[in-house]
Design a protein around this motif. Structure first.
Motif, PDB file in Angstrom:
ATOM      1  N   GLU A  71       1.799   9.055   8.280  1.00  0.00           N
ATOM      2  CA  GLU A  71       1.669   9.024   9.742  1.00  0.00           C
ATOM      3  C   GLU A  71       0.293   8.573  10.228  1.00  0.00           C
ATOM      4  O   GLU A  71       0.208   7.774  11.165  1.00  0.00           O
ATOM      5  CB  GLU A  71       2.027  10.399  10.315  1.00  0.00           C
ATOM      6  CG  GLU A  71       3.524  10.692  10.290  1.00  0.00           C
ATOM      7  CD  GLU A  71       3.862  12.069  10.814  1.00  0.00           C
ATOM      8  OE1 GLU A  71       2.911  12.815  11.191  1.00  0.00           O
ATOM      9  OE2 GLU A  71       5.050  12.416  10.863  1.00  0.00           O
ATOM     10  N   PRO A  72      -0.828   9.054   9.641  1.00  0.00           N
ATOM     11  CA  PRO A  72      -2.129   8.574  10.145  1.00  0.00           C
ATOM     12  C   PRO A  72      -2.301   7.062  10.005  1.00  0.00           C
ATOM     13  O   PRO A  72      -2.809   6.405  10.916  1.00  0.00           O
ATOM     14  CB  PRO A  72      -3.144   9.334   9.279  1.00  0.00           C
ATOM     15  CG  PRO A  72      -2.411  10.573   8.855  1.00  0.00           C
ATOM     16  CD  PRO A  72      -0.992  10.126   8.649  1.00  0.00           C
ATOM     17  N   LEU A  73      -1.871   6.507   8.875  1.00  0.00           N
ATOM     18  CA  LEU A  73      -1.935   5.057   8.688  1.00  0.00           C
ATOM     19  C   LEU A  73      -1.041   4.352   9.693  1.00  0.00           C
ATOM     20  O   LEU A  73      -1.460   3.385  10.349  1.00  0.00           O
ATOM     21  CB  LEU A  73      -1.517   4.704   7.265  1.00  0.00           C
ATOM     22  CG  LEU A  73      -1.331   3.209   6.974  1.00  0.00           C
ATOM     23  CD1 LEU A  73      -2.646   2.460   7.126  1.00  0.00           C
ATOM     24  CD2 LEU A  73      -0.735   3.000   5.579  1.00  0.00           C
ATOM     25  N   THR A 100       0.850  -1.187   0.000  1.00  0.00           N
ATOM     26  CA  THR A 100       0.000   0.000   0.000  1.00  0.00           C
ATOM     27  C   THR A 100       0.883   1.234   0.000  1.00  0.00           C
ATOM     28  O   THR A 100       2.011   1.204   0.502  1.00  0.00           O
ATOM     29  CB  THR A 100      -0.950   0.006   1.213  1.00  0.00           C
ATOM     30  OG1 THR A 100      -1.909   1.058   1.075  1.00  0.00           O
ATOM     31  CG2 THR A 100      -0.197   0.186   2.527  1.00  0.00           C
ATOM     32  N   TYR A 101       0.390   2.309  -0.579  1.00  0.00           N
ATOM     33  CA  TYR A 101       1.176   3.541  -0.635  1.00  0.00           C
ATOM     34  C   TYR A 101       0.248   4.748  -0.663  1.00  0.00           C
ATOM     35  O   TYR A 101      -0.951   4.632  -0.951  1.00  0.00           O
ATOM     36  CB  TYR A 101       2.103   3.551  -1.855  1.00  0.00           C
ATOM     37  CG  TYR A 101       1.417   3.757  -3.188  1.00  0.00           C
ATOM     38  CD1 TYR A 101       1.359   5.017  -3.780  1.00  0.00           C
ATOM     39  CD2 TYR A 101       0.837   2.691  -3.866  1.00  0.00           C
ATOM     40  CE1 TYR A 101       0.731   5.213  -5.000  1.00  0.00           C
ATOM     41  CE2 TYR A 101       0.205   2.871  -5.084  1.00  0.00           C
ATOM     42  CZ  TYR A 101       0.162   4.138  -5.655  1.00  0.00           C
ATOM     43  OH  TYR A 101      -0.467   4.333  -6.858  1.00  0.00           O
ATOM     44  N   HIS A 102       0.816   5.906  -0.371  1.00  0.00           N
ATOM     45  CA  HIS A 102       0.052   7.155  -0.376  1.00  0.00           C
ATOM     46  C   HIS A 102       0.147   7.793  -1.750  1.00  0.00           C
ATOM     47  O   HIS A 102       1.229   8.180  -2.200  1.00  0.00           O
ATOM     48  CB  HIS A 102       0.574   8.126   0.683  1.00  0.00           C
ATOM     49  CG  HIS A 102      -0.183   9.417   0.725  1.00  0.00           C
ATOM     50  ND1 HIS A 102       0.198  10.527  -0.004  1.00  0.00           N
ATOM     51  CD2 HIS A 102      -1.315   9.765   1.383  1.00  0.00           C
ATOM     52  CE1 HIS A 102      -0.650  11.511   0.222  1.00  0.00           C
ATOM     53  NE2 HIS A 102      -1.578  11.068   1.051  1.00  0.00           N
ATOM     54  N   SER A 103      -0.990   7.885  -2.441  1.00  0.00           N
ATOM     55  CA  SER A 103      -1.019   8.499  -3.758  1.00  0.00           C
ATOM     56  C   SER A 103      -0.900  10.017  -3.642  1.00  0.00           C
ATOM     57  O   SER A 103      -1.500  10.639  -2.761  1.00  0.00           O
ATOM     58  CB  SER A 103      -2.325   8.147  -4.475  1.00  0.00           C
ATOM     59  OG  SER A 103      -2.430   8.863  -5.693  1.00  0.00           O
ATOM     60  N   ASN A 116       7.336  12.307   2.309  1.00  0.00           N
ATOM     61  CA  ASN A 116       6.208  11.393   2.161  1.00  0.00           C
ATOM     62  C   ASN A 116       5.930  10.609   3.430  1.00  0.00           C
ATOM     63  O   ASN A 116       4.806  10.155   3.658  1.00  0.00           O
ATOM     64  CB  ASN A 116       6.452  10.422   1.016  1.00  0.00           C
ATOM     65  CG  ASN A 116       5.200   9.672   0.612  1.00  0.00           C
ATOM     66  OD1 ASN A 116       4.273  10.279   0.081  1.00  0.00           O
ATOM     67  ND2 ASN A 116       5.158   8.387   0.864  1.00  0.00           N
ATOM     68  N   LEU A 117       6.941  10.448   4.280  1.00  0.00           N
ATOM     69  CA  LEU A 117       6.721   9.732   5.532  1.00  0.00           C
ATOM     70  C   LEU A 117       5.688  10.427   6.404  1.00  0.00           C
ATOM     71  O   LEU A 117       4.974   9.766   7.170  1.00  0.00           O
ATOM     72  CB  LEU A 117       8.043   9.572   6.273  1.00  0.00           C
ATOM     73  CG  LEU A 117       9.027   8.579   5.629  1.00  0.00           C
ATOM     74  CD1 LEU A 117      10.434   8.776   6.183  1.00  0.00           C
ATOM     75  CD2 LEU A 117       8.560   7.148   5.852  1.00  0.00           C
ATOM     76  N   GLY A 160       7.583   5.463   0.030  1.00  0.00           N
ATOM     77  CA  GLY A 160       7.321   6.511  -0.958  1.00  0.00           C
ATOM     78  C   GLY A 160       8.453   7.483  -1.164  1.00  0.00           C
ATOM     79  O   GLY A 160       8.310   8.450  -1.921  1.00  0.00           O
ATOM     80  N   VAL A 161       9.592   7.261  -0.520  1.00  0.00           N
ATOM     81  CA  VAL A 161      10.684   8.230  -0.573  1.00  0.00           C
ATOM     82  C   VAL A 161      11.302   8.268  -1.969  1.00  0.00           C
ATOM     83  O   VAL A 161      11.767   9.317  -2.417  1.00  0.00           O
ATOM     84  CB  VAL A 161      11.739   7.885   0.497  1.00  0.00           C
ATOM     85  CG1 VAL A 161      12.953   8.784   0.377  1.00  0.00           C
ATOM     86  CG2 VAL A 161      11.119   8.024   1.893  1.00  0.00           C
ATOM     87  N   GLY A 162      11.286   7.149  -2.679  1.00  0.00           N
ATOM     88  CA  GLY A 162      11.872   7.121  -4.005  1.00  0.00           C
ATOM     89  C   GLY A 162      11.174   8.029  -4.992  1.00  0.00           C
ATOM     90  O   GLY A 162      11.790   8.539  -5.926  1.00  0.00           O
ATOM     91  N   VAL A 163       9.877   8.240  -4.806  1.00  0.00           N
ATOM     92  CA  VAL A 163       9.092   9.073  -5.711  1.00  0.00           C
ATOM     93  C   VAL A 163       8.849  10.455  -5.132  1.00  0.00           C
ATOM     94  O   VAL A 163       9.047  11.469  -5.802  1.00  0.00           O
ATOM     95  CB  VAL A 163       7.739   8.391  -6.027  1.00  0.00           C
ATOM     96  CG1 VAL A 163       6.831   9.320  -6.811  1.00  0.00           C
ATOM     97  CG2 VAL A 163       7.967   7.101  -6.801  1.00  0.00           C
ATOM     98  N   ALA A 164       8.429  10.522  -3.873  1.00  0.00           N
ATOM     99  CA  ALA A 164       7.984  11.793  -3.290  1.00  0.00           C
ATOM    100  C   ALA A 164       8.972  12.390  -2.298  1.00  0.00           C
ATOM    101  O   ALA A 164       8.723  13.478  -1.778  1.00  0.00           O
ATOM    102  CB  ALA A 164       6.628  11.588  -2.611  1.00  0.00           C
ATOM    103  N   GLY A 165      10.078  11.729  -1.993  1.00  0.00           N
ATOM    104  CA  GLY A 165      11.048  12.255  -1.047  1.00  0.00           C
ATOM    105  C   GLY A 165      10.703  11.904   0.388  1.00  0.00           C
ATOM    106  O   GLY A 165       9.652  11.331   0.697  1.00  0.00           O
ATOM    107  N   LEU A 166      11.585  12.282   1.290  1.00  0.00           N
ATOM    108  CA  LEU A 166      11.424  11.947   2.702  1.00  0.00           C
ATOM    109  C   LEU A 166      10.167  12.537   3.315  1.00  0.00           C
ATOM    110  O   LEU A 166       9.634  12.002   4.292  1.00  0.00           O
ATOM    111  CB  LEU A 166      12.653  12.413   3.481  1.00  0.00           C
ATOM    112  CG  LEU A 166      13.925  11.586   3.254  1.00  0.00           C
ATOM    113  CD1 LEU A 166      15.164  12.360   3.683  1.00  0.00           C
ATOM    114  CD2 LEU A 166      13.852  10.260   4.004  1.00  0.00           C
TER     115      LEU A 166
END
Length: 334
Positions: A248-250, A204-207, A243-244, A235-241
């Motif tokens: 957080e809510p998940l 799962t990932y954050h779109s 994205n963490l 998600g750091v590879g696409v959106a950077g750090l």
């Protein structure tokens, strides 16, 4: 980006030369004298047609490198591609037998990814509820049949099933779609429990696409009704750090309900392509300083496993960036 990097066709273009270059004994010899400074539990292995050119000895070197980099498990992204497209293909049984044989020799386990229907992102983007329902029925029937009729779960190195369909909050925001998703996942879960010792895993990932969906709410609803193991792409590879923070809510919800989950640590960096739909995805191996920051987060994240995406090709490859990441990784003393 509409779809995730995990299923992007860029990775099919690896040639035999590129695959074998990274497996030269001279390139891997330094690993024997080193203890990896970053502790990974597993790595994804994304099979493409080009992997059919590899010989058993090539796989022995590759899995040995995984082991020396700290991995105890491999997640096969899929065992083939289906859906009726010209580039559909399935890995022959001989290849999977080779992987299981070598994994057993290395003391490693394998999670087997089901065949992946390549229409996934197109259907999510364009199909109405009825068409999506029909598509989910087809993939469920074929996936469950694969679990029940193949014998990989009889192999000693078998660790469980992986569902190669990634979930994000954008395409699953509506109650109508969630009403289709949950019984679809539950069918896979029941089949996995009947054919293995655990529940299936799914990424799962954050779109980054704007919308009303919430990844935390989506997974809260799933876990209320389905026994399944989420694997969070950082998600750091696409959106950077940064994205963490979006995760957080998940993350907090999973910790609060004491749910088991994995964290997928991305070892690449997306390059500008001029497109926003993922159709021209380009990437290179990440720099070690960034990977080190990801690891600092990962080791206190509460995940069951830290899973690399992926040692092959982003660490074990014959590119300047991959060689630099390997060198800095093994030279570091944390």
């Amino acid at each position: 980006m509409q779809g995730s990097f995990l299923s992007h066709p860029q990775f099919q273009s690896l040639s035999r030369r590129r695959l074998l270059q990274a497996l030269a004994l001279g390139a891997l010899a330094p690993l024997a004298a080193c203890s990896p400074p970053l502790s990974l539990n597993a790595t994804f292995l994304q099979l493409w047609r080009s992997h059919l050119d590899l010989k058993p000895e090539d796989w022995r070197l590759r899995l040995r490198a995984f082991r020396r980099l700290g991995c105890r498990e491999i997640f096969l992204q899929w065992v083939g591609l289906e859906g009726g497209r010209p580039d559909d293909w399935m890995a022959p049984d001989s290849l999977l037998h080779t992987l299981f044989d070598e994994a057993g020799r290395q003391g490693m386990g394998i999670h087997v990814g089901l065949p992946y229907d390549q229409r996934w992102w197109d259907v999510l983007a364009h199909a109405d509820t009825q068409a999506l329902s029909g598509y989910l029925d087809q993939t469920r029937e074929r996936g469950v049949a694969y679990m029940r009729t193949t014998a990989w779960n009889k192999r000693r190195a078998f660790r469980g099933w992986y569902l190669p369909y990634e979930l994000e909050q954008y395409n699953w925001a509506s109650p109508e779609r969630q009403a289709l998703l949950i019984p679809w996942l539950d069918a896979f879960s029941r089949a996995a429990q009947a054919t293995s010792r655990g529940v299936p895993c799914i990424s799962t990932y954050h779109s980054r696409l704007p919308g009303d969906g919430s990844l935390m709410k989506l997974w809260s609803g799933i876990l209320d009704r389905v026994r399944i193991h989420p694997m969070i792409q950082d998600g750091v590879g696409v959106a950077g750090l940064a994205n963490l923070r979006a995760l957080e809510p998940l993350h907090d919800m999973l910790l609060a309900r004491r749910a088991s989950f994995d964290l997928i640590l991305e070892l690449f960096e997306e390059l500008p392509s001029g497109a926003t739909d993922g159709s021209t995805f380009k990437a290179r191996s990440a720099e070690f300083d960034r990977v080190k920051q990801q690891w600092e987060v990962a080791r206190g994240y509460g995940a069951k496993r830290i899973v690399a995406f992926a040692l092959d090709p982003w660490v074990i490859d014959d590119t300047p960036e991959a060689r630099a990441l390997m060198r800095d990784w093994m030279d570091a003393r944390l």
